[in-house]
Structures are given as C-alpha cells and as structure tokens.
Design a protein around this motif. Structure first.
Motif, PDB file in Angstrom:
ATOM      1  N   CYS A  43       1.017  -1.320   0.212  1.00 36.36           N
ATOM      2  CA  CYS A  43       0.386  -0.112  -0.115  1.00 36.36           C
ATOM      3  C   CYS A  43       0.762   0.939   0.289  1.00 36.36           C
ATOM      4  CB  CYS A  43      -0.653  -0.281   1.589  1.00 36.36           C
ATOM      5  SG  CYS A  43      -2.136   1.135   1.457  1.00 36.36           S
ATOM      6  N   LEU A  44       1.751   1.259   0.938  1.00 34.12           N
ATOM      7  CA  LEU A  44       2.778   2.050   0.871  1.00 34.12           C
ATOM      8  C   LEU A  44       3.679   2.563  -0.709  1.00 34.12           C
ATOM      9  CD1 LEU A  44       4.304   4.785   2.559  1.00 34.12           C
ATOM     10  CD2 LEU A  44       6.007   2.934   3.072  1.00 34.12           C
ATOM     11  N   GLU A  45       3.917   1.544  -0.844  1.00 35.01           N
ATOM     12  CA  GLU A  45       4.615   1.237  -2.004  1.00 35.01           C
ATOM     13  C   GLU A  45       3.616   1.999  -3.201  1.00 35.01           C
ATOM     14  OE1 GLU A  45       7.928  -1.082  -5.211  1.00 35.01           O
ATOM     15  OE2 GLU A  45       6.222  -2.336  -2.938  1.00 35.01           O
ATOM     16  N   LYS A  46       2.227   1.808  -3.721  1.00 31.03           N
ATOM     17  CA  LYS A  46       1.663   2.174  -4.328  1.00 31.03           C
ATOM     18  C   LYS A  46       1.385   3.634  -4.423  1.00 31.03           C
ATOM     19  CE  LYS A  46      -0.245  -2.056  -6.478  1.00 31.03           C
ATOM     20  NZ  LYS A  46      -1.005  -3.094  -6.039  1.00 31.03           N
ATOM     21  N   THR A  47       0.957   4.065  -3.172  1.00 34.93           N
ATOM     22  CA  THR A  47       0.962   5.511  -2.731  1.00 34.93           C
ATOM     23  C   THR A  47       1.769   6.144  -2.714  1.00 34.93           C
ATOM     24  OG1 THR A  47      -0.894   4.560  -1.376  1.00 34.93           O
ATOM     25  CG2 THR A  47      -0.185   6.556  -0.795  1.00 34.93           C
ATOM     26  N   ALA A  48       2.784   5.912  -2.769  1.00 31.79           N
ATOM     27  CA  ALA A  48       4.354   6.802  -2.517  1.00 31.79           C
ATOM     28  C   ALA A  48       4.827   7.022  -4.732  1.00 31.79           C
ATOM     29  CB  ALA A  48       5.833   5.779  -2.600  1.00 31.79           C
ATOM     30  N   ILE A  75       6.842  15.767   0.715  1.00 33.32           N
ATOM     31  CA  ILE A  75       6.051  15.499   1.113  1.00 33.32           C
ATOM     32  C   ILE A  75       5.922  15.323   2.593  1.00 33.32           C
ATOM     33  CG2 ILE A  75       6.177  12.926   1.239  1.00 33.32           C
ATOM     34  CD1 ILE A  75       7.983  12.351  -1.088  1.00 33.32           C
ATOM     35  N   LEU A  76       4.642  15.026   3.083  1.00 30.76           N
ATOM     36  CA  LEU A  76       4.482  15.352   4.637  1.00 30.76           C
ATOM     37  C   LEU A  76       3.358  13.749   4.577  1.00 30.76           C
ATOM     38  CD1 LEU A  76       4.550  15.703   7.349  1.00 30.76           C
ATOM     39  CD2 LEU A  76       2.089  17.150   7.164  1.00 30.76           C
ATOM     40  N   LEU A  77       4.451  12.545   5.220  1.00 31.53           N
ATOM     41  CA  LEU A  77       3.564  10.947   5.476  1.00 31.53           C
ATOM     42  C   LEU A  77       2.913  10.916   6.854  1.00 31.53           C
ATOM     43  CD1 LEU A  77       3.061   7.589   3.865  1.00 31.53           C
ATOM     44  CD2 LEU A  77       5.235   7.592   4.806  1.00 31.53           C
ATOM     45  N   CYS A  78       1.853  10.530   6.683  1.00 31.82           N
ATOM     46  CA  CYS A  78       1.485   9.929   8.184  1.00 31.82           C
ATOM     47  C   CYS A  78       1.600   8.067   7.578  1.00 31.82           C
ATOM     48  CB  CYS A  78       0.285  10.221   8.918  1.00 31.82           C
ATOM     49  SG  CYS A  78       0.627  11.956   8.803  1.00 31.82           S
ATOM     50  N   THR A  79       1.804   7.581   8.954  1.00 34.42           N
ATOM     51  CA  THR A  79       1.905   6.252   9.064  1.00 34.42           C
ATOM     52  C   THR A  79       2.573   5.512  10.576  1.00 34.42           C
ATOM     53  OG1 THR A  79       1.983   4.176   7.235  1.00 34.42           O
ATOM     54  CG2 THR A  79       3.697   5.390   7.972  1.00 34.42           C
ATOM     55  N   GLY A  80       1.651   4.397   9.904  1.00 38.82           N
ATOM     56  CA  GLY A  80       2.362   3.705  11.485  1.00 38.82           C
ATOM     57  C   GLY A  80       4.093   3.902  11.782  1.00 38.82           C
ATOM     58  N   ALA A  81       4.496   3.682  12.776  1.00 40.69           N
ATOM     59  CA  ALA A  81       6.081   4.080  13.391  1.00 40.69           C
ATOM     60  C   ALA A  81       6.795   2.798  12.350  1.00 40.69           C
ATOM     61  CB  ALA A  81       5.977   3.848  14.552  1.00 40.69           C
ATOM     62  N   VAL A  82       5.882   1.532  12.384  1.00 40.13           N
ATOM     63  CA  VAL A  82       6.236   0.511  11.844  1.00 40.13           C
ATOM     64  C   VAL A  82       7.102   0.197  10.349  1.00 40.13           C
ATOM     65  CG1 VAL A  82       5.190  -1.477  13.879  1.00 40.13           C
ATOM     66  CG2 VAL A  82       4.328  -0.581  11.505  1.00 40.13           C
ATOM     67  N   GLU A 119       8.923   3.244   9.100  1.00 41.21           N
ATOM     68  CA  GLU A 119       9.773   4.206   9.005  1.00 41.21           C
ATOM     69  C   GLU A 119      11.082   3.172   7.898  1.00 41.21           C
ATOM     70  OE1 GLU A 119      12.992   6.659  12.004  1.00 41.21           O
ATOM     71  OE2 GLU A 119      12.048   4.781  12.328  1.00 41.21           O
ATOM     72  N   GLU A 120      11.228   2.026   8.243  1.00 37.09           N
ATOM     73  CA  GLU A 120      12.129   1.995   6.752  1.00 37.09           C
ATOM     74  C   GLU A 120      11.666   1.870   5.940  1.00 37.09           C
ATOM     75  OE1 GLU A 120      14.303  -1.897   7.691  1.00 37.09           O
ATOM     76  OE2 GLU A 120      14.439  -1.466   9.574  1.00 37.09           O
ATOM     77  N   GLN A 121      10.229   1.372   5.374  1.00 38.47           N
ATOM     78  CA  GLN A 121       9.843   1.445   3.611  1.00 38.47           C
ATOM     79  C   GLN A 121       9.600   3.356   3.636  1.00 38.47           C
ATOM     80  OE1 GLN A 121       8.551  -0.687   6.370  1.00 38.47           O
ATOM     81  NE2 GLN A 121       7.699  -2.996   5.493  1.00 38.47           N
ATOM     82  N   ALA A 122       8.950   3.943   4.660  1.00 39.02           N
ATOM     83  CA  ALA A 122       8.422   4.887   4.513  1.00 39.02           C
ATOM     84  C   ALA A 122       9.889   5.675   3.844  1.00 39.02           C
ATOM     85  CB  ALA A 122       8.229   6.523   5.889  1.00 39.02           C
ATOM     86  N   ALA A 123      11.594   5.387   4.651  1.00 35.32           N
ATOM     87  CA  ALA A 123      12.934   5.936   3.397  1.00 35.32           C
ATOM     88  C   ALA A 123      13.186   5.555   2.282  1.00 35.32           C
ATOM     89  CB  ALA A 123      13.939   5.717   4.858  1.00 35.32           C
ATOM     90  N   LEU A 179      10.213   6.633   0.204  1.00 33.37           N
ATOM     91  CA  LEU A 179       9.706   8.307  -0.091  1.00 33.37           C
ATOM     92  C   LEU A 179      11.109   8.966  -0.048  1.00 33.37           C
ATOM     93  CD1 LEU A 179       5.907   7.537   0.584  1.00 33.37           C
ATOM     94  CD2 LEU A 179       7.164   8.678  -1.793  1.00 33.37           C
ATOM     95  N   GLY A 180      11.545   8.578   0.516  1.00 30.67           N
ATOM     96  CA  GLY A 180      12.698   9.153   1.492  1.00 30.67           C
ATOM     97  C   GLY A 180      12.606  10.236   2.304  1.00 30.67           C
ATOM     98  N   VAL A 181      11.494   9.666   3.301  1.00 28.26           N
ATOM     99  CA  VAL A 181      11.241  10.243   4.234  1.00 28.26           C
ATOM    100  C   VAL A 181      11.835  10.249   5.499  1.00 28.26           C
ATOM    101  CG1 VAL A 181       9.316  11.735   3.008  1.00 28.26           C
ATOM    102  CG2 VAL A 181       8.947   8.849   4.318  1.00 28.26           C
ATOM    103  N   LYS A 182      12.038  11.217   6.753  1.00 25.42           N
ATOM    104  CA  LYS A 182      12.222  10.931   8.154  1.00 25.42           C
ATOM    105  C   LYS A 182      11.272  11.019   9.365  1.00 25.42           C
ATOM    106  CE  LYS A 182      17.950  11.371   7.323  1.00 25.42           C
ATOM    107  NZ  LYS A 182      17.077  12.366   6.489  1.00 25.42           N
ATOM    108  N   MET A 183      10.903  10.130   9.802  1.00 21.63           N
ATOM    109  CA  MET A 183      10.148  10.757  11.018  1.00 21.63           C
ATOM    110  C   MET A 183      10.440  11.451  12.032  1.00 21.63           C
ATOM    111  SD  MET A 183       9.796   7.898  14.368  1.00 21.63           S
ATOM    112  CE  MET A 183       8.946   6.330  13.458  1.00 21.63           C
TER     113      MET A 183
END
Length: 212
Positions: free
Chosen positions: A150-155, A166-173, A175-179, A182-186
């Motif tokens: 879901c994250l990959e497709k939304t990305a 980019i401002l992403l809200c998602t679970g703390a779990v 974090e690695e996939q978000a980076a 999308l190259g985003v940091k918590m």
C-alpha cells in the motif's frame, strides 16, 4: 432447536465498546444539530471502518493542516491523499491562500465537488488529466493500510504529484519502508486520532518542517 450455547455471544469488552460507540454517536448527533456544524467538519462524514478510515483528533488535523499551509506557501497547492480530516481542516480556514484537492477512495467525499478526485491506491497513476505531474507544493498522504504494498503504490502517486515536499502519516512500524520509497524521515510530532488506534502512528517528512 438451537441451544443457547450455539448463539454467538459478544464478549463483554466488545459489548462495552459497542455501547460506547452508540453513546458517542448519539452525543455527536446531538452536538451536530445544536451547533449546525460546518459542512467540512470531520463529523459531517462518519468514519467507515471497512475502508480503514480513522479521523485525526482536532488538534492533529489542525496541526497537519497548518504545516501543509506553511510548506505550500502563499498561493501554493496542497494534495491530500487518503487524508480527509486534514483536507477538511484546510477548508475550514477563512481566506485560505492555498488551493487544495482531495484524492480519496470513499466517494462520499464527492460532496466536495471539483476538488474531489476518486483514488484507488491499486491504480496509483490512474489520475485525471487535470492533475498535472509535479504540480503540488506539498502532498499529504496517509495510506489506508499498514502494508509495504500500500505504501509503495501510494508513494508512486505522491512522487508523481509533488514538486518535492512530502508529509506522510503512517505507522511507526513503516519507518524503513517510508525512507526507502519516499526518502522521508520521522518527525518528533506524534499524530493522534479521535479514537485510539492499536498501532503507534508517526509523521514523516523530507523537508525542514515545523513538526519537530
């Protein structure tokens, strides 16, 4: 005939939760009529759990909306992907100098007219021609499911639409996939929901935000 044992019983916990839900709904219905609530207020469209919808608390929605406005700049453009409570907060602001659009699977949000774009993350680039590539100053996204798919497709959608921020809200779990996607940091800021979720939620950005 059925024995009593065969009749599925709700656990006392589930029953209590259900009663609380109905009570909250009654209270909300009550407040709605007395205040004549704004058409944009989150309560005007109820959460649909089948669609994995969870509204942010008032404070969180306001905070994220203000962050998006600051990040977009004057006359900027903001896209909200699966983040209707942020969109609604943006629309509540008087004399808003930014333009906003909402990409959402739930067609109830089509009440917002031209700003509503039907969006299914399974077809991330199936977007109307009016949404030009890299035409939004910031994209706020809250993928509906905590899964890498879901994250990959939304990305894909986020990267197509954003000029950069980019401002992403998602679970703390996530974090690695978000980076990775999308190259985003918590951020330090902790988003809260109007109902407590089991999963810890966090915000992630790829620019200097006011959320730290």
């Amino acid at each position: 005939k059925m024995d009593d044992d065969d009749i599925p019983q709700l656990s006392s916990q589930a029953l209590a939760a259900l009663q609380e839900f109905y009570l909250e709904q009654e209270q909300r219905e009550g407040t709605k009529t007395s205040q004549g609530s704004s058409q944009y207020s989150v309560g005007s469209i109820e959460e649909n759990w089948q669609l994995s919808q969870f509204w942010y608390s008032e404070e969180t929605a306001s905070c994220l909306a203000n962050e998006a406005i600051a990040a977009a700049g004057k006359d900027g453009k903001i896209a909200c992907i699966s983040a209707p409570s942020v969109y609604q907060k943006l629309k509540e602001q008087e004399g808003l100098s930014v333009s906003v659009c909402i990409l959402e699977y739930d067609r109830r949000f089509s009440v917002y007219g031209e700003e509503f774009v039907f969006y299914d993350y399974n077809n991330p680039l199936s977007l109307p021609e009016s949404l030009l590539p890299h035409s939004f100053d910031i994209v706020v996204a809250d993928p509906p499911y905590l899964s890498e798919e879901c994250l990959e497709k939304t990305a894909e959608t986020v990267k197509y639409l954003t000029k950069g921020k980019i401002l992403l809200c998602t679970g703390a779990v996530m974090e690695e996939q978000a980076a990775k996607h999308l190259g985003v940091k918590m951020c330090k800021f902790i988003p809260r929901h109007s109902r407590n979720l089991a999963n810890e939620f966090r915000c992630y950005v790829n620019y200097d935000s006011g959320l730290d």
